[in-house]
Design an enzyme around this catalytic site. Structure first.
Site, mmCIF file in Angstrom:
data_model
loop_
_atom_site.group_PDB
_atom_site.id
_atom_site.type_symbol
_atom_site.label_atom_id
_atom_site.label_comp_id
_atom_site.label_asym_id
_atom_site.label_seq_id
_atom_site.Cartn_x
_atom_site.Cartn_y
_atom_site.Cartn_z
ATOM 1 C CB CYS A 332 -25.592 59.815 -72.204
ATOM 2 S SG CYS A 332 -27.230 60.585 -71.314
ATOM 3 C CG ASN A 495 -21.352 53.662 -71.171
ATOM 4 O OD1 ASN A 495 -22.154 54.909 -71.464
ATOM 5 N ND2 ASN A 495 -21.190 53.309 -69.942
#
Ligand SMILES: *[C@@H]1O[C@H](CO)[C@@H](O)[C@H](O)[C@H]1NC(C)=O
Ligand SMILES: *[C@@H]1O[C@H](CO)[C@@H](O)[C@H](O)[C@H]1NC(C)=O
Ligand SMILES: *[C@@H]1O[C@H](CO)[C@@H](O)[C@H](O)[C@H]1NC(C)=O
Ligand SMILES: *[C@@H]1O[C@H](CO)[C@@H](O)[C@H](O)[C@H]1NC(C)=O
Length: 529
Positions: A332, A495
């Site tokens: 991420c 995201n």
């Protein structure tokens, strides 16, 4: 010789008794007792089933609670006590009649004779699988085919936590319901009855309404899930484990949506539906120890929001790449940091938007505590790009979803370079708003470990479970802007969990609600050369 004796035995057995079949009448009356041993519940029951006229009557506890389904009139009545008066509520609409007999007798197999309640009985069983547990329903009839008992074991429709046993004993049974004609007259109590405001809970509907259909419904729902998200499993063991997880997660999603009508957000099943919480924490949001100093050159500490627009979305600038997918890899930090750099560089040079290579960071940016698919920090990503003098494009150095050899020296540089990077004042949503409005997309770390976050679907996400302290931050994302929905302020958050997640990959996170989930705890952005 052996074959012959088998044939002989079969003939003898057939002569010994005729096996009565499972009754399947279109009308019947039954009374009896319904028991739930776990709760020591034994309740008198009366049920009239009238499939010919599409209606039925169920009385619990000698008429204390009555369900009258008059589907031929497109209405149901629910009569029961409320504090100390009996009230009647109407439920408009059609439905399916509940039967307490095996609804599809052909799917039940004969399983020998035994004795139940002192009566010689013939048993039929059906195998069911619920929440990963196999169980059998058993239906007993006497020699003339009259129902004696329906025994349900391990149904687990209502309670998840203990083995469920439900037993319906038949004491009276007839297929001639003509003497009960007056039962269909709507009781006077129901004249001018109010419409029910909540779905009415009916025990029998919950328990018997699922027989024969629940397995198939769950199976087909999981089939659909596997197809939609391209899931394949190694073997039956993995398949069954995933299926059990899927049912749990489906329950989580459905429970949130059904019981939190006040909630500002909705959940939906997505591609994480077969992943346990442990796997999710390990592979998607791994914990990484914090560096002592993240190497930022300065702090964006302007907290003045008075002159900023009330809402803002950098996607309208043409400087935001589409939502990407980190897959099963704790990368991420490469997605969040590059989302910010892509926009900052695009805005600075007012030129084409360039999608940058997360894989280069996964493979090469072993800076500080960052370590590829095992997690890292946006600041380390910027540090690496500064040191390396740039970073490759996404297409020149494509994503592999795993740690690989660093190929930076053999792949062309995109020309996007980082001069330095900036901390936004920690824990200040005002400074974050100022940075987003004046600089562009900002990389932020959040606590993404709340059980519902990964199934967010729409609305403004606010969690009472997530934390904002630095040690709880486990997921890097990027703030694309902010806005207001029904009086709720939100951050527009990009995201990296594919477009299956949230609203096409985007989650709206609560804004100015005490730094919810730590959105402003550790915000950073790069300064492009
Ligand atoms: C209710 O549904 C049944 C079965 O689908 C149908 O036959 C019947 O006509 C419906 N009744 C009304 C009032 O719509
Ligand atoms: C049955 O009731 C529902 C709910 O009130 C209504 O939407 C529907 O139009 C009705 N159907 C008939 C055939 O009356
Ligand atoms: C059939 O009956 C036997 C003996 O009563 C029992 O042990 C067995 O579990 C039953 N089989 C099924 C499929 O229910
Ligand atoms: C930036 O924030 C980090 C913690 O996230 C801190 O370690 C560092 O000292 C800060 N840098 C500056 C220049 O304030």
């Amino acid at each position: 010789m052996f074959k012959q004796s088998l044939v002989l035995f079969a003939v003898v057995a057939a002569v010994a008794y005729a096996v009565p079949s499972i009754p399947n009448p279109s009308q019947y009356y039954m009374s009896g007792t319904f028991s739930i041993p776990y709760f020591n519940i034994v309740e008198p029951i009366e049920l009239i089933y009238d499939g010919v006229n599409n209606r039925q009557y169920i009385s619990y506890y000698n008429g204390m609670d009555i369900t009258l389904n008059l589907f031929e009139q497109n209405i149901s009545y629910s009569i029961g006590p409320q504090v100390n008066t009996l009230i009647c509520q109407t439920i408009p609409g059609n439905g399916s009649l509940i039967t307490v007999l095996p609804p599809i007798p052909s799917e039940w197999s004969f399983n020998g004779t035994s004795t139940v309640n002192g009566i010689d009985v013939f048993s039929y069983t059906q195998k069911v699988v619920n929440y990963g547990k196999a169980a059998y329903y058993t239906f007993y009839v006497n020699s003339d085919g009259t129902p004696v008992q329906f025994y349900l074991n391990g149904v687990d429709f209502i309670f998840d936590s203990h083995p469920d046993v439900y037993i319906l004993d038949f004491t009276t049974w007839t297929t001639d319901i003509s003497q009960y004609g007056s039962i269909w007259e709507v009781p006077a109590l129901c004249n001018n009855a109010e419409e029910a405001t909540h779905a009415q809970f009916d025990q029998f509907e919950e328990i018997f309404g699922h027989i024969d259909s629940s397995n198939k419904k769950m199976d087909s729902s999981f089939d659909q899930f596997k197809k939609q998200f391209g899931k394949t499993y190694e073997n039956t063991l993995e398949h069954n484990t995933r299926f059990a997880t899927y049912k749990q997660m489906l329950h989580r999603v459905a429970t949130h949506n059904a019981h939190n009508s006040e909630s500002t957000y909705k959940l939906a099943m997505n591609h994480f539906g077969d992943m346990s919480d442990e796997e999710f924490r390990k592979f998607i949001i791994p914990h990484v120890d914090r560096d002592e100093n993240n190497g930022a050159s300065e702090v964006h500490d302007n907290e003045d929001v008075s002159a900023l627009p009330a809402s803002l979305d950098w996607r309208t600038s043409g400087c935001v790449t589409p939502v990407k997918d980190q897959g099963v890899c704790g990368s991420c930090w490469t997605f969040g940091s590059l989302a910010s750099l892509e926009t900052v560089a695009c805005l600075k040079h007012n030129k084409d938007l360039i999608s940058l290579s997360e894989q280069e960071l996964v493979d090469c940016a072993y800076v500080g505590q960052s370590m590829g698919c095992n997690g890292g920090f946006a600041s380390n990503a910027y540090q690496y790009i500064m040191n390396a003098g740039g970073i490759a494009t996404e297409s020149d150095y494509p994503y592999l979803m795993q740690n690989a050899y660093c190929k930076a020296s053999t792949v062309q540089n995109s020309g996007v370079r980082v001069q330095s990077y900036v901390n936004v004042t920690a824990f200040s949503e005002a400074a974050l708003q100022n940075a987003v409005a004046t600089v562009g997309v900002v990389a932020v770390a959040i606590d993404a470990s709340a059980p519902d976050f990964r199934y967010y679907s729409s609305g403004v996400y606010y969690s009472t479970v997530c934390q904002s302290g630095l040690d709880y931050l486990d997921h890097e994302v990027a703030v694309l802007g902010y806005g207001t929905d029904n009086g709720q302020q939100y951050w527009i958050v990009k995201n990296s969990w594919s477009t299956y997640y949230g609203n096409e990959g985007i989650v709206w996170m609560a804004m100015n609600r005490d730094n919810n989930c730590g959105i402003a705890s550790q915000a950073t952005y790069p300064i492009a050369v």
